[in-house]
Design an enzyme around this catalytic site. Sequence first.
Site, PDB file in Angstrom:
ATOM      1  N   SER A   7      -2.751  -7.788   3.262  1.00 19.37           N
ATOM      2  CA  SER A   7      -2.911  -7.600   4.709  1.00 19.37           C
ATOM      3  C   SER A   7      -3.258  -8.926   5.369  1.00 19.37           C
ATOM      4  O   SER A   7      -2.783  -9.240   6.467  1.00 19.37           O
ATOM      5  CB  SER A   7      -4.030  -6.606   5.004  1.00 19.37           C
ATOM      6  OG  SER A   7      -3.771  -5.383   4.376  1.00 19.37           O
ATOM      7  N   LYS A  18     -15.812  -7.978   7.101  1.00 24.03           N
ATOM      8  CA  LYS A  18     -15.095  -8.837   8.061  1.00 24.03           C
ATOM      9  C   LYS A  18     -14.680  -8.004   9.261  1.00 24.03           C
ATOM     10  O   LYS A  18     -14.350  -6.830   9.118  1.00 24.03           O
ATOM     11  CB  LYS A  18     -13.834  -9.394   7.401  1.00 24.03           C
ATOM     12  CG  LYS A  18     -14.118 -10.533   6.448  1.00 24.03           C
ATOM     13  CD  LYS A  18     -12.848 -11.214   6.005  1.00 24.03           C
ATOM     14  CE  LYS A  18     -12.262 -10.550   4.796  1.00 24.03           C
ATOM     15  NZ  LYS A  18     -11.057 -11.208   4.277  1.00 24.03           N
ATOM     16  N   HIS A  58       0.847  -1.208   0.000  1.00 29.85           N
ATOM     17  CA  HIS A  58       0.000   0.000   0.000  1.00 29.85           C
ATOM     18  C   HIS A  58       0.882   1.257   0.000  1.00 29.85           C
ATOM     19  O   HIS A  58       0.609   2.206  -0.741  1.00 29.85           O
ATOM     20  CB  HIS A  58      -0.881   0.054   1.257  1.00 29.85           C
ATOM     21  CG  HIS A  58      -1.891  -1.048   1.371  1.00 29.85           C
ATOM     22  ND1 HIS A  58      -1.974  -1.877   2.475  1.00 29.85           N
ATOM     23  CD2 HIS A  58      -2.883  -1.455   0.540  1.00 29.85           C
ATOM     24  CE1 HIS A  58      -2.971  -2.733   2.310  1.00 29.85           C
ATOM     25  NE2 HIS A  58      -3.534  -2.504   1.142  1.00 29.85           N
TER      26      HIS A  58
END
Length: 167
Positions: A129, A42, A18
């Site tokens: 991630s 989530k 990122h």
Amino acid sequence: MENKAVYPGFFDPITNGHVDIILRGQRIFDKIIVAVLKNPKKRPLFSTKERVAMIQKIFAPQSDIEVKAFDGLLVEFAKRNKANIVIRGLRAVSDFEYEFQMSLMNRKLNSEIETLYMMPSFRYSFLSSGLVKEVFGLGGSVKDLVPEIVEKNLREKLKKGKYFYTN
Ligand code: PNS
């Protein structure tokens, strides 16, 4: 007029992939608003506040990077912030279908907003991630994959017994 773009995501947590995309965007735009989704489907490991704070710390001395939490439609957030470009990173072919759907849906919702795709450095093309959380949770090293502040915060979650990850 300021040349502004929005870089949206869950960032649970932000990775060097990122960061790589933000740095590439910085060369093109006067300002980048990193837009952190508040209520992902989530349950995130890091709260919205924690996710925003980590990104703010990483880019602290840089006034052309702003970090904001958002919920609701991304195109509405972009419009409110006077940005008509959405930046997204594209890692591999597997990202394509989701990104294709998302960019066309966003275009349908607001035809003035364009999505710009950039490839991260090859060394981050496998990174996500989710993988970072899994590897760290199983005792693997995530050095060089996430900024130091993220590694520190992952360690703290583990120490406090608040560590979990979902796939
Ligand atoms: O980190 P991610 O999972 O790649 O980020 C996905 C994100 C936050 C960009 C996407 O879920 C999003 O834009 N959510 C906001 C709600 C929205 O606008 N949905 C319609 C987009 S097609």
